[in-house]
Design a protein around this motif. Structure first.
Motif, PDB file in Angstrom:
ATOM      1  N   GLY A   1       0.797  -1.233   0.000  1.00 11.77           N
ATOM      2  CA  GLY A   1       0.000   0.000   0.000  1.00 11.77           C
ATOM      3  C   GLY A   1       0.827   1.279   0.000  1.00 11.77           C
ATOM      4  O   GLY A   1       0.304   2.364   0.242  1.00 11.77           O
ATOM      5  N   LEU A   2       2.139   1.168  -0.272  1.00 11.05           N
ATOM      6  CA  LEU A   2       2.983   2.371  -0.265  1.00 11.05           C
ATOM      7  C   LEU A   2       3.123   2.959  -1.667  1.00 11.05           C
ATOM      8  O   LEU A   2       3.151   2.213  -2.652  1.00 11.05           O
ATOM      9  N   LYS A   3       3.252   4.289  -1.713  1.00  7.05           N
ATOM     10  CA  LYS A   3       3.519   4.948  -2.984  1.00  7.05           C
ATOM     11  C   LYS A   3       4.974   4.711  -3.346  1.00  7.05           C
ATOM     12  O   LYS A   3       5.861   4.838  -2.480  1.00  7.05           O
ATOM     13  N   VAL A   4       5.240   4.379  -4.595  1.00  5.49           N
ATOM     14  CA  VAL A   4       6.606   4.039  -5.011  1.00  5.49           C
ATOM     15  C   VAL A   4       7.037   4.909  -6.186  1.00  5.49           C
ATOM     16  O   VAL A   4       6.317   4.984  -7.191  1.00  5.49           O
ATOM     17  N   LYS A   5       8.206   5.543  -6.050  1.00  4.70           N
ATOM     18  CA  LYS A   5       8.771   6.212  -7.216  1.00  4.70           C
ATOM     19  C   LYS A   5       9.999   5.429  -7.649  1.00  4.70           C
ATOM     20  O   LYS A   5      10.925   5.226  -6.859  1.00  4.70           O
TER      21      LYS A   5
END
Ligand code: NAD
Length: 313
Positions: free
Chosen positions: A26-30
């Motif tokens: 559920g984490l935002k990833v760049k």
């Protein structure tokens, strides 16, 4: 503070796997890379893998494929990639000078609350991080390939790493469903590769001395030791194979020492023994990309099934 956004530096085999693991959590990833084509291929590959996982019922996490994909974005600007991230996982090629250069660049742009973590398989934290302004925030988080199905992560601190960095990294790995272990200090090979090399070197000696064929040697692990090692480690094995550890030592200490004293020197991993093992392995699995890839796919399918079984047990 728990991270909600991570940056991944390098979008190769390991970088894209980490991206999937973090997105499943559920984490935002760049995802950052120097090569745009690598990022394009990473995104395509991630989308394909997630769809296949969904179809086979193995997609991790509570979010749908589209929701997980929406969490992953790509970028070729380092500063923009790490903006807003509180955890950065470096996944560039295993080259000390390259990694030092990248951590040097990151050191100049990150704040005091960001964890700088490396996926390195064997470079020691003291080689990677010494001299960095943010050394207290630096750590190695060594995954096992493929991290999506083999959850172990070795967390290895630099001598100057702040204990809170270790604890936060450990907590993050737990949160995203990985299985972290903490090393109290750095050591060559960390723990996984030390155990792996101990096995490889004795395998090499046994085949080299003609005690067993290469294919039978592998069977000893895949149909023998490995069956139980997927569930319990060597120490618990000792505990269960007698009436506890002390009883095991009492019964087997002299026998173990006798056998261990017959182990030979470190092999050269070259010459005739290399040729013999290469020939046997190549007869079973020809060293051509198509065949190797098919066998890797089969291995990953087996690991997927095993991961499912372990979850159900
Ligand atoms: P890889 O070659 O598949 O990917 C490396 C990526 O880094 C490529 O996409 C490349 O374009 C990118 N890159 C190169 N220079 C860069 C730079 N300056 N900045 C940003 N990106 C850059 O390598 P991999 O197999 O994914 O391995 C990455 C790391 O993970 C290595 O340190 C390796 O030891 C470690 N690791 C690998 C495995 C494995 O089985 N492959 C397992 C555990 C750990």
């Amino acid at each position: 503070m728990e991270p909600s956004q991570v940056a991944i530096i390098g979008s190769g085999l390991i970088g894209r796997s980490w991206a999937m693991v973090f997105a499943a959590g559920g984490l935002k990833v760049k995802l950052y890379d120097i090569a745009q084509e690598q990022l394009t291929s990473a995104l395509e590959n991630i989308r394909k893998q997630m769809k296949e996982l969904k179809e086979s019922g193995f997609l991790k996490g509570a979010l749908s494929v589209e929701q997980q994909l929406a969490l992953i974005s790509v970028c070729t600007d380092l500063k923009a990639a790490v903006e807003g991230a509180t955890f950065i996982q470096e996944c560039t090629p295993e080259n000390l000078e390259l990694k030092k250069k990248i951590f040097g660049q990151l050191d100049l742009i990150v704040g005091d609350n960001v964890i700088l973590s490396s996926s390195t398989s064997c470079l020691l934290p003291s080689k990677l991080f010494t001299g960095l302004k943010h050394v207290k925030q630096c750590i190695v988080s060594h995954p096992v390939n493929p991290p999506y199905f083999v959850p172990l992560v070795e967390i290895v601190p630099h001598p100057e790493t702040d204990p809170s960095t270790t604890e936060r990294t450990y907590a993050l790995m737990k949160k995203i469903g990985q299985s972290p272990v903490k090393l109290n200090r750095e050591i060559e090979g960390f723990v996984l590769n030390r155990l792996q090399y101990a096995v490889i070197s004795e395998a090499w000696r046994l085949v080299g001395e003609g005690v067993i064929s290469p294919t039978d040697l592998d069977l000893v692990m895949s149909d023998g030791l490995g069956m139980r090692y997927a569930f319990i480690g060597p120490l618990e094995t000792m505990h269960l194979n007698a009436e506890g550890i002390s009883n095991y030592c009492e019964r087997y200490r002299e026998g173990m020492k006798l056998v261990l004293n017959t182990f030979g020197p470190v092999p050269e991993f070259s010459g005739e023994i290399e040729q013999k093992i290469n020939q046997a392995m190549s007869e079973k699995i020809p060293s051509v990309p198509k065949v190797l890839d098919a066998r890797r796919k089969w291995r990953d399918d087996c690991l997927t099934g095993l991961a499912k079984l372990k979850k159900e047990m």
